[in-house]
Design a protein around this motif. Structure first.
Motif, PDB file in Angstrom:
ATOM      1  N   HIS A  21      36.013  47.012  46.950  1.00  0.00           N
ATOM      2  CA  HIS A  21      36.859  47.528  45.859  1.00  0.00           C
ATOM      3  C   HIS A  21      36.108  47.310  44.550  1.00  0.00           C
ATOM      4  CE1 HIS A  21      40.294  46.864  48.806  1.00  0.00           C
ATOM      5  NE2 HIS A  21      40.571  48.065  48.364  1.00  0.00           N
ATOM      6  N   SER A  23      34.224  48.793  40.892  1.00  0.00           N
ATOM      7  CA  SER A  23      34.637  49.697  39.807  1.00  0.00           C
ATOM      8  C   SER A  23      34.063  51.102  39.958  1.00  0.00           C
ATOM      9  CB  SER A  23      34.232  49.116  38.457  1.00  0.00           C
ATOM     10  OG  SER A  23      32.840  48.897  38.406  1.00  0.00           O
ATOM     11  N   CYS A  26      35.686  52.797  43.204  1.00  0.00           N
ATOM     12  CA  CYS A  26      37.097  53.161  43.024  1.00  0.00           C
ATOM     13  C   CYS A  26      37.243  54.477  42.265  1.00  0.00           C
ATOM     14  CB  CYS A  26      37.852  52.048  42.288  1.00  0.00           C
ATOM     15  SG  CYS A  26      38.218  50.636  43.366  1.00  0.00           S
ATOM     16  N   PRO A  34      45.038  57.382  40.452  1.00  0.00           N
ATOM     17  CA  PRO A  34      44.492  56.071  40.059  1.00  0.00           C
ATOM     18  C   PRO A  34      45.578  55.002  39.900  1.00  0.00           C
ATOM     19  CG  PRO A  34      43.425  57.816  38.820  1.00  0.00           C
ATOM     20  CD  PRO A  34      44.552  58.464  39.590  1.00  0.00           C
ATOM     21  N   ASP A  35      46.728  55.366  39.372  1.00  0.00           N
ATOM     22  CA  ASP A  35      47.797  54.370  39.222  1.00  0.00           C
ATOM     23  C   ASP A  35      48.279  53.873  40.579  1.00  0.00           C
ATOM     24  OD1 ASP A  35      47.846  54.632  36.412  1.00  0.00           O
ATOM     25  OD2 ASP A  35      49.169  56.352  36.568  1.00  0.00           O
ATOM     26  N   LYS A  38      45.423  51.653  42.236  1.00  0.00           N
ATOM     27  CA  LYS A  38      45.293  50.331  41.615  1.00  0.00           C
ATOM     28  C   LYS A  38      46.469  49.443  42.029  1.00  0.00           C
ATOM     29  CE  LYS A  38      45.401  48.041  37.104  1.00  0.00           C
ATOM     30  NZ  LYS A  38      45.664  48.233  35.668  1.00  0.00           N
ATOM     31  N   ASN A  39      47.651  49.999  41.969  1.00  0.00           N
ATOM     32  CA  ASN A  39      48.832  49.224  42.330  1.00  0.00           C
ATOM     33  C   ASN A  39      48.765  48.747  43.780  1.00  0.00           C
ATOM     34  OD1 ASN A  39      51.703  48.338  41.920  1.00  0.00           O
ATOM     35  ND2 ASN A  39      51.959  49.770  43.638  1.00  0.00           N
ATOM     36  N   VAL A  70      36.371  44.879  41.333  1.00  0.00           N
ATOM     37  CA  VAL A  70      37.452  44.987  40.357  1.00  0.00           C
ATOM     38  C   VAL A  70      37.841  43.560  39.944  1.00  0.00           C
ATOM     39  CG1 VAL A  70      39.873  45.631  40.102  1.00  0.00           C
ATOM     40  CG2 VAL A  70      38.275  47.174  41.284  1.00  0.00           C
ATOM     41  N   GLU A  72      40.319  41.969  38.665  1.00  0.00           N
ATOM     42  CA  GLU A  72      41.612  41.397  39.037  1.00  0.00           C
ATOM     43  C   GLU A  72      41.567  40.810  40.442  1.00  0.00           C
ATOM     44  OE1 GLU A  72      41.174  44.332  37.734  1.00  0.00           O
ATOM     45  OE2 GLU A  72      42.710  44.849  36.267  1.00  0.00           O
TER      46      GLU A  72
ATOM     47  N   PRO B 193      43.572  53.389  34.907  1.00  0.00           N
ATOM     48  CA  PRO B 193      42.703  52.622  35.807  1.00  0.00           C
ATOM     49  C   PRO B 193      41.289  53.187  35.904  1.00  0.00           C
ATOM     50  CG  PRO B 193      44.874  52.872  36.778  1.00  0.00           C
ATOM     51  CD  PRO B 193      44.866  53.710  35.519  1.00  0.00           C
ATOM     52  N   ARG B 196      39.460  52.065  32.890  1.00  0.00           N
ATOM     53  CA  ARG B 196      39.187  50.630  33.033  1.00  0.00           C
ATOM     54  C   ARG B 196      37.967  50.403  33.928  1.00  0.00           C
ATOM     55  NH1 ARG B 196      43.112  46.780  32.531  1.00  0.00           N
ATOM     56  NH2 ARG B 196      42.739  44.676  33.313  1.00  0.00           N
ATOM     57  N   ASN B 197      37.875  51.181  34.982  1.00  0.00           N
ATOM     58  CA  ASN B 197      36.711  51.061  35.851  1.00  0.00           C
ATOM     59  C   ASN B 197      35.430  51.418  35.113  1.00  0.00           C
ATOM     60  OD1 ASN B 197      38.059  50.191  38.161  1.00  0.00           O
ATOM     61  ND2 ASN B 197      38.526  52.284  38.815  1.00  0.00           N
TER      62      ASN B 197
END
Lengths: 206, 206, 206, 206, 206, 206, 206, 206
Positions: A21, A23, A26, A34-35, A38-39, A70, A72, B193, B196-197
């Motif tokens: 995963h 950047s 993704c 994308p939302d 990511k979620n 990523v 997070e 997202p 952000r990537n």
């Protein structure tokens, strides 16, 4: 009794593998918004943390175009095994990775990653061959488009991989709301906006 | 010169109206995935806050099935005018709401809400009639399905409403990255997202 | 006679503006498949070159996450004005850009870029206001998803922008196959696989 | 003040025209699922009844393949004018129909029917020409597929028809929940399953 | 003869399990339109009633955000076993539920519920393991979106679950129209608008 | 250990069969955009060349409406066996073709072609029967529409064919980036625009 | 009375222009299934014949890859003006074509063709400029994909072109079933399978 | 050699069963456009005739709302066994039907019908159980929507039914173009508009 054995996720016997995963990768995922993606990825990660499952992170060429993991995800698992593979495309071809898996002592492997037909399917097939029970979290695994996804799913199904959503994974691991109503509710509230809305309405009315 | 006047969002002359983003109503939105919709609504709210635009919150029947306002929105605007309408479906039929709008002294109104053809379109049409320039943030306004959305958009377009995305709104308000690169970047990083990537990869490589 | 004036692309009076087709931004385009989008963008560029239209390139923050301009575009126009904007989001807010446009002496502007509702729509609306005839090449302009695209199109339509495809642009500029059958055929063969197949079959059979 | 006049549905000045919702014709509708379409058509009818709007029913060739009017509609309006047209495709070409419309004394016409580009669009355009304000309920008007629907909508938009959903119609007519909370709630509960669920949850929790 | 055994629904040997069709949960279903889903759920329930199949209702946390069972279902089965589970996510983990199933004495289980990959798939897999023949009514079982649905179906298919529609279920149970033409016709007329239209036309013409 | 054997593509044991990628047939492919399909077909071909896999070309009736082989494919494999079948629809019914396959001495066959349910599925099923391991590259195999594609995939899955994408094929053959980073990167850069963008950004920033 | 004038198709004042329905070009149409498109094109042609509207056929480069006109169209209009354009892309740039149009003496032009944004839109815009009322039959006009279609429709709508379906065209021309019930019924039966089914059922039952 | 046996359609050993293609039932098919479905059904019928396969027609309640068999099918097979079932929903429950099947002496059964999960799937499963090889022509078998279709396909796949398209069926039966180039070409030309176009172009150019 039938021949079918319900291989059910068991929090005492499951480990999580989060594969690539990164950047850059993704941003080539095209089968989810994308939302949503990511979620879902963060939901799997947070579920793994919540259930205290041993979790292994791995990346492919993170110094190159694929980009770093990523952030997070790294933050959620600061002490987990982290295998930055020097070149192996199939994580299972990396000895450190396989050792980390084996060191968990678990026989159920929950896998999610990017892209589905490679970074997920390859280690999934390898693990099935080695006798693991493999559960792929489909909504946290992305690829170029729905055609490549469908083919990836087909290959994994044929091998006996069980396809799940992160929500199904969490529910099967939790078994009973009474084990911890607050905790599971928080996980859902953070990653299922519609469920969060139900809770909001409920709290307002009760 | 043409007859066309580019009515451009101006941070010194714009106010934001967030209409009926309530927990019950949000769960009947069907033209966005829940993750996308939640993200877009919070993006508009955070953009409004970032640009320090006067923002008005309003709800419809929050004591009933429609449910309370989504808590995150309330938290972003703890001191904004908050009109809990006692019954008027069109917020513009509520005198307090219209007074709050007029008190902002702005002539550009940015509107988002649930559901698009009612809670958004009705005040949008009323405001256009009164001479305001109206910008509807389409991706933070939800309704039952794409058919009802298309009809709602058609009616608003015919009235001169400008349809935008929250990203377009933010960019048009900001004008120039140099006004605050960090701030705009943070807004995008939090709600896009894919962007952000890009930032993650950039920071890793630079 | 009607009041309608068919504002038709005229190769002697048209310039092309390619806005922010940068490597980072292109990867956040979600309303086209990557193959389709790459092909369409290069098709517009090659059409501009083929018709010898003055072409202006511009980028936004190319030193940052947005990334550099797609190299193929730069290669097609090695001597074209190239405005790397230091911060203006709307290219029309950049004096050098507007000067470059005015220096072409053309009154028809063909615009494509990323993302549609910002990098394309903003300068399109500005140019319309200044009296230019504006043609947006919709299939070489990308954005996050179809919802944001539809809103961007709506705003431009209302301003009098003419929406076209790169194929329509090429055909309207060329007027008559006899002006250069080989050249136009090559453009289509390179960027329309289905047309290339027709040519292949034709050449085999004739 | 702007030039735009918000022509708003007014229960004291609106009539409803239900055109050719016949059993045969309804089965050639392809732009809605049968459940959705049935629900929407009955919702418009029940809204018309609820608001006591004069309602006119008309059919085309009901003795032939088009089939009889959907019985539920007839039952809702047992005493309404019912014009079984002997052959006119555009209901507005039928003198009895136009007389019935004029007899209502209303200047706002709410139209729904099958198929959209004919049975709805034709009388809509005729009525606009005669000076009526026309509102087409798009989700209770069906046609063969989305392509024919889009074309039908385009033609009506260009003529000034306002496109609405049945929900928007009901909300605009009702104006204020306090006019009759029970009645409007019942209408929504019967025709919006998601809203019914909100009510069910609310009643359980309160 | 082949090895394949056609396990066919048999009204003398089938029971129905309706799992967690609760008002809150139904509003997070995203793979059906609300009208379609409501219709399908009631169709299964009415089919179960029509065929006099023993039917078991169960809910999850009905005092919380999940909400109470959809009232129409409760009304159709006023005397059926109703197990409000205190916490078990998989209904099969609830002893009362399993006892109720076993008390029916049937070996074919027809299951529908919300959400598909949890409330349906978990008891379906458990029941298969115990030797039951399991039939999942796919169009009366909802989940977040089509991706999660596809994964849920895949897992159940691999276990030998038979996927059906409520219409297929009714037809397979009925076997022969002559067993009761009126009754089956009424079921279809009430839950298949297109079939209802056929009947309307037929009755008008015959 | 499980019974499952991961049959993994092995560059030392794989051959590629490109079946009927002819100019006429490619224009009846409807389950991919023309740009996507052209790119995928050339990607498989270039991957085959890159990995130096023995590759066999075959065509059906190339003198007739089906048209000649897409020239780019022929150019990539100027010396490969090229079997212009005089009439056999299933390439495996052509002795020269089967001989060419057997002459490769490989037991893994990678197949792509047009149309999927005939030109791909027929030889795939024949080859499986003869004991080959068959991998179909789904994104380089086209047919009329998604319905015919789904049926074709189903039949092949049931026979044990492994469905893959060209990207999955390339990754599984390559095994480790370190075997040749440049070469694999170039393949991806040429056929994955999103990956090319990642490389462009990376090179700019590093 | 409103300012809107319902410009209604009038069989005494309408001509039909069928532009570039050639075998090669039809195979690059991607916004309709081939069956749908073939049916719609022949439906327009047969409607034109049925209403005895003067019809003009034209082709572009029929000796080249575009291929000859679809033979069925030529057969329906053996004596109609047939302009094989030597090179003009916009048929309106061809003097013979314009002369043929003017010779009809009609002021309403019904246009269909391939591809929509060029062969249809260009002459449509030219004709509007010259004062004709233009009706484009959208379902008999095809292009590469829905994006290019939407842009083409937008440009034509802005110019005042009326977008219709062939069914709407036939109904508006016919006005009243009593003018010839058999003839119109036959047209529908031949080109609307669902309507044909209604007739079949009706004839069986009556 | 593998365990897989390629069960290939053989014109000397195949019979065709066309089940319930009735005018009423066809109008409730929602997973195909009416043009596509009509074409596919007639294509199967004409293929069956072309290959002289014994063909059995059967209908369900043709005196009622289901309507009579589509007349074109009856015309193609004037002398075929025609079993108008008095009530059995599964045609295999009708002794006359099974006798007709057995009388053909064939062991391969090609089935198409309406609706897929009932009229097709039920006899398909019965026939598999009795040892027949069953091939379902998916594009000539229709049902309410894609969800019910997917479930129907799943159940048949699990039973060993082979899913095909009519084109795949025709190609597998024909084996070699040289068996009759004219005949097969005519079948394709009549039912594949895109292939017809290829032929038209080919004939024009050759």
């Amino acid at each position: 009794m039938s021949e079918f054995k319900y291989r059910r996720l068991d929090r005492s016997d499951a480990a999580v593998l989060l594969v690539d995963h990164q950047s850059g990768l993704c941003n080539i995922v095209g089968d989810f918004s994308p939302d949503d993606f990511k979620n879902n990825v963060l939901a799997v990660a947070n579920a793994a943390k919540y259930f205290k499952l041993p979790t292994i992170l791995t990346t492919s060429f993170e110094q190159g175009p694929n980009g770093p993991i990523v952030p997070e995800i790294k933050e959620i698992f600061p002490k987990s095994p982290y295998i930055a593979r020097p070149g192996q495309i199939n994580a299972w071809d990396n000895e450190d990775f396989v050792k980390a898996v084996k060191d968990t002592g678990k026989k159920q492997l929950i896998i999610a990653g990017v892209v589905t037909e490679v970074c997920v399917a390859f280690p999934a097939l390898s693990a099935i061959e080695e006798g693991y029970e493999v559960f792929v979290i489909t909504d946290a695994s992305g690829t170029f488009n729905k055609t490549t996804r469908d083919a990836a799913w087909s290959r994994m199904e044929a091998a006996g991989v069980q396809l799940m959503s992160w929500f199904g994974m969490a529910c099967e691991l939790h078994r009973d709301w009474r084990n911890d109503m607050e905790g599971l509710g928080a996980l859902f509230s953070n990653h299922l906006p519609a469920y969060r809305n139900l809770i909001t309405s409920f709290n307002a009315h009760k």
